[in-house]
Design an enzyme around this catalytic site. Structure first.
Site, PDB file in Angstrom:
ATOM      1  N   GLU A 120       0.903  -1.868  14.125  1.00  0.00           N
ATOM      2  CA  GLU A 120       0.125  -0.912  13.315  1.00  0.00           C
ATOM      3  C   GLU A 120      -1.274  -0.852  13.885  1.00  0.00           C
ATOM      4  O   GLU A 120      -1.844  -1.876  14.267  1.00  0.00           O
ATOM      5  CB  GLU A 120       0.004  -1.347  11.845  1.00  0.00           C
ATOM      6  CG  GLU A 120       1.266  -1.212  11.035  1.00  0.00           C
ATOM      7  CD  GLU A 120       1.081  -1.616   9.559  1.00  0.00           C
ATOM      8  OE1 GLU A 120      -0.058  -1.554   9.044  1.00  0.00           O
ATOM      9  OE2 GLU A 120       2.086  -1.992   8.948  1.00  0.00           O
ATOM     10  N   ASP A 180       0.815  -1.209   0.000  1.00  0.00           N
ATOM     11  CA  ASP A 180       0.000   0.000   0.000  1.00  0.00           C
ATOM     12  C   ASP A 180       0.857   1.270   0.000  1.00  0.00           C
ATOM     13  O   ASP A 180       0.700   2.126   0.852  1.00  0.00           O
ATOM     14  CB  ASP A 180      -0.908  -0.050   1.246  1.00  0.00           C
ATOM     15  CG  ASP A 180      -1.862   1.122   1.326  1.00  0.00           C
ATOM     16  OD1 ASP A 180      -2.351   1.559   0.276  1.00  0.00           O
ATOM     17  OD2 ASP A 180      -2.113   1.598   2.457  1.00  0.00           O
ATOM     18  N   GLU A 201       3.354  -8.531   7.056  1.00  0.00           N
ATOM     19  CA  GLU A 201       2.078  -9.140   6.670  1.00  0.00           C
ATOM     20  C   GLU A 201       2.177 -10.109   5.504  1.00  0.00           C
ATOM     21  O   GLU A 201       1.462  -9.971   4.513  1.00  0.00           O
ATOM     22  CB  GLU A 201       1.048  -8.050   6.336  1.00  0.00           C
ATOM     23  CG  GLU A 201       0.637  -7.227   7.531  1.00  0.00           C
ATOM     24  CD  GLU A 201      -0.521  -6.281   7.223  1.00  0.00           C
ATOM     25  OE1 GLU A 201      -1.204  -6.466   6.206  1.00  0.00           O
ATOM     26  OE2 GLU A 201      -0.729  -5.356   8.015  1.00  0.00           O
ATOM     27  N   TYR A 221      -6.790  -3.425  12.368  1.00  0.00           N
ATOM     28  CA  TYR A 221      -7.550  -2.214  12.021  1.00  0.00           C
ATOM     29  C   TYR A 221      -9.016  -2.382  12.390  1.00  0.00           C
ATOM     30  O   TYR A 221      -9.904  -2.317  11.543  1.00  0.00           O
ATOM     31  CB  TYR A 221      -7.363  -1.903  10.529  1.00  0.00           C
ATOM     32  CG  TYR A 221      -5.968  -1.382  10.242  1.00  0.00           C
ATOM     33  CD1 TYR A 221      -5.682  -0.030  10.364  1.00  0.00           C
ATOM     34  CD2 TYR A 221      -4.930  -2.243   9.908  1.00  0.00           C
ATOM     35  CE1 TYR A 221      -4.393   0.450  10.147  1.00  0.00           C
ATOM     36  CE2 TYR A 221      -3.645  -1.779   9.688  1.00  0.00           C
ATOM     37  CZ  TYR A 221      -3.390  -0.426   9.810  1.00  0.00           C
ATOM     38  OH  TYR A 221      -2.119   0.062   9.602  1.00  0.00           O
TER      39      TYR A 221
HETATM   40  C1  GCB Z   1      -1.394  -2.410   6.622  1.00  0.00           C
HETATM   41  C2  GCB Z   1      -0.125  -2.306   5.890  1.00  0.00           C
HETATM   42  C3  GCB Z   1       0.203  -0.875   5.501  1.00  0.00           C
HETATM   43  C4  GCB Z   1      -1.046  -0.170   5.002  1.00  0.00           C
HETATM   44  C5  GCB Z   1      -2.065  -0.142   6.133  1.00  0.00           C
HETATM   45  C6  GCB Z   1      -3.372   0.506   5.653  1.00  0.00           C
HETATM   46  O1  GCB Z   1      -1.662  -3.376   7.285  1.00  0.00           O
HETATM   47  O2  GCB Z   1       0.964  -2.887   6.573  1.00  0.00           O
HETATM   48  O3  GCB Z   1       1.171  -0.893   4.495  1.00  0.00           O
HETATM   49  O4  GCB Z   1      -0.788   1.114   4.537  1.00  0.00           O
HETATM   50  O5  GCB Z   1      -2.342  -1.446   6.540  1.00  0.00           O
HETATM   51  O6  GCB Z   1      -3.563   1.696   5.855  1.00  0.00           O
HETATM   52  O7  GCB Z   1      -4.163  -0.197   5.041  1.00  0.00           O
END
Ligand code: GCB
Length: 636
Positions: free
Chosen positions: A531, A201, A442, A495
């Site tokens: 994250e 990403d 990941e 997330y």
């Molecule tokens: C993740 C990735 C990261 C993305 C982020 C997102 O898990 O490691 O590269 O930018 O999520 O914002 O989706």
């Protein structure tokens, strides 16, 4: 099992350990450095197969004689420099060239070795000097170099035409992996139309991303230095290993000086241990009132002909250990309260830029961050040097992001991944700021080959450096993750209320607690939330909060923090926000001119979330009780 052994034997023959060192070029009484970054000329090979440059041998003559060229700054990604969308999205070979003058004495003195070094270029590079190929290198984000003394002395003397061809194509075996897809439906795509697919990403910026240098050493020269440090009571111990090339009998002398210039220890010989009494340890920022103490280690190697090479290395004396619930620096618990970053900015893309680096360190220190992870690839050496000097702790990650296709877990990929870890450890092993290696982000760690793959990768990394723990970053389910048994620290990305249950921040507490308990229950290893976050378009507001507003980002963070505050009393050893700043991605329907999960905008202005984190990080820092009152964040 026997299949595994066979595979291993095959691997060992492909990945012989790297022979030479990769010391950062510095000036000394015996070494000169000439930065040849600046304005270069540039030409993208737009031929259908991208092969015209090689067929017509563009490296043989000045690039401007081969066709139209444009100006291109180095270091910088080339993508955002022009008004041409084709250059922005270009895939394939691009050509860079610069004419430089080499000081006459460098050429005349046959005892001088002249080296051309590229800090990094993305992804595959070939280098010529005066039309003669001098080296090639696979992989972005890491330096490579070539001894060009012979070529310069044989060709046009002081004049040096440097040509660098760079190709950003990613394949199943590159790191990161990618695929090229040819579109065959002629009703929708013209003949020869292809796209590059990736599983990460961020924008696949390309070009020469870090400085290009010429530097000299004497013929008999210090090729590599490895230091490892420890301490007992007030005695610091620095073990060193110096390798010298170009002389088998060079006499090596090592001297360690304190910051006031006082010599605190010295030794003769290429290996040994220096003892430092009343040692000043290297402490992280906010963990000690005098953090980031660096000694200076001067290494001298004198060859049979009397010539001496001198190299000076900053050395921080500290230890790192992991228990089942803690991360210890100098035997004291360290809690990571930090950020994930990207090398990313307007116009220059991933090009190294001092103003940006210094601004980012100022912002990290302003918000009370004590650490960052080099998501998703190794950052510039200059950034690690800043971290050493400011006491910012680093999780150093290799470019293994987006390994999702089962074909990317094969032998060729693993062999390359092992080599990249060797290049990374070789480059970064002496930085006190680097406290852990991360071998991937990941990956599809539930796929059967991932077990063997990560077992090899982690154990190889440990064999390269036994003084630091190894991790990889997972987003997989705890029960199906095949790599976690091998790592020292579990790093989890999640997330909640964003990709899962969007809009439902009320679920974060429950889901995050479950996540932590499951992982700890299964592995009994300390956990970093590597994250978490939410997109916030700067200036968008709503109360009650809605997704994409600054209030929503804040609410997500607060809900995570409530859980962190409970679990950091148990086994959670860190929290790293995704992301420090907004950054560019490829174009897609879930990205509005890039990823907006930054707590700062891409131009480094704070969103509401930045103030929230600032209060939190300083509050945590003040808990250590070591900060003098003047160093505390005033509002707390
Ligand atoms: C993740 C990735 C990261 C993305 C982020 C997102 O898990 O490691 O590269 O930018 O999520 O914002 O989706």
């Amino acid at each position: 099992r026997s299949a595994e052994r066979l595979l291993l034997a095959a691997l060992c023959s492909v990945c012989q350990a790297l022979q030479d060192g990769m010391l950062f070029p510095t000036e000394s009484p015996s070494r000169e450095v000439k930065d040849v970054s600046g304005l270069w000329i540039f030409r993208a090979d737009e031929s259908p197969e991208r092969s015209r440059g090689f067929e017509q041998q563009w490296y043989k003559s000045p690039l401007a004689e081969t066709g139209p060229v444009i100006d291109m700054p180095v270091p910088s990604s080339y993508n955002d420099i022009t008004q041409d969308a084709q250059i922005r999205d270009f895939i394939g070979w691009v050509w860079y060239e610069k004419d430089v003058w080499v000081p006459a004495r460098w050429i005349q003195d046959r005892g001088t070795r002249i080296v051309l070094r590229v800090g990094s270029a993305h992804y595959y590079s070939v280098l010529w000097v005066n039309g003669v190929k001098v080296t090639e290198h696979v992989g972005g984000h890491l330096p490579f170099e070539a001894d060009i003394s012979g070529v310069l002395r044989q060709t046009s003397g002081n004049q040096c035409r440097i040509t660098i061809a760079v190709n950003n194509t990613l394949t199943l075996e590159t790191l990161p992996p990618g695929t090229i897809q040819y579109m065959t439906d002629r009703s929708r795509y013209p003949a020869g139309y292809f796209v590059q697919n990736t599983n990460f990403d961020f924008f696949n910026y390309a070009g020469i991303h870090r400085p290009v240098l010429l530097y000299t050493t004497p013929k008999a020269h210090i090729d590599d230095i490895t230091v490892e440090t420890t301490f007992s009571d007030n005695i610091g111990l620095v073990s060193f290993n110096v390798s010298v090339l170009g002389s088998s009998k060079a006499a090596v002398k090592v001297t360690l000086s304190a910051q006031d210039g006082r010599c605190v220890a010295s030794a003769d010989g290429s290996r040994g241990v220096l003892k430092v009494t009343d040692v000043n340890l290297w402490w992280p920022y906010l963990m000690h009132e005098n953090p980031a103490y660096l000694y200076s280690m001067e290494v001298q190697a004198t060859a049979e002909d009397g010539q001496t090479d001198v190299y000076t290395l900053p050395v921080g004396i500290r230890t790192v250990k992991v228990t089942s619930t803690q991360f210890l620096i100098n035997n004291k618990p360290f809690y990571f309260h930090g950020v994930n970053k990207h090398e990313d900015a307007d116009i220059r893309g991933k090009g190294f830029d001092w103003p940006l680096v210094v601004k980012d360190f100022n912002l990290m220190k302003w918000m009370g961050a004590n650490s960052f992870r080099t998501s998703h690839y190794p950052y510039a050496e200059e950034i690690l040097q800043m971290a050493d000097r400011h006491g910012i702790v680093i999780i150093d990650e290799c470019p293994g992001v987006g390994i999702k296709d089962i074909r990317s877990f094969g032998n060729v990929s693993l062999a390359h991944h092992l080599t990249v870890m060797e290049e990374l450890v070789r480059r970064d092993k002496n930085h006190p700021s680097v406290v852990m290696w991360s071998v991937a982000n990941e990956p599809a760690s539930e796929m059967p080959p991932a077990g063997f793959y990560f077992k090899e990768l982690v154990s190889h990394t440990r064999s390269l450096d036994s003084s630091r723990p190894v991790t990889y970053i997972t987003a997989s389910n705890y029960a199906r993750d095949l790599g976690a048994p091998y790592v020292d620290v579990i790093c989890v990305n999640s997330y909640f209320s964003w990709y899962q249950d969007p809009g439902h921040t009320e679920l974060i507490g429950l889901q995050l607690n479950t996540q932590f308990d499951n992982w700890y229950g299964k592995y009994q290893k300390p956990i970093i939330q590597s994250e978490y976050g939410a997109d916030a378009v700067p200036g968008l507001h709503s109360d009650p909060p809605m997704m994409f507003t600054e209030e929503y980002q804040k609410t997500v963070l607060q809900n995570y923090h409530n859980v962190f505050d409970q679990k950091r009393k148990e086994f959670v050893i860190g929290e790293l926000i995704w992301n420090f700043a907004d950054f560019m991605t490829s174009q897609s329907i879930i990205r509005v001119v890039g990823n907006k999960k930054g707590i700062f905008t891409r131009q480094r202005q704070p969103k509401a979330g930045a103030f929230l984190l600032r209060e939190r990080y300083w509050r945590i820092a003040n808990e250590t009780g070591v900060l003098p009152t003047w160093a505390r964040y005033p509002c707390l």
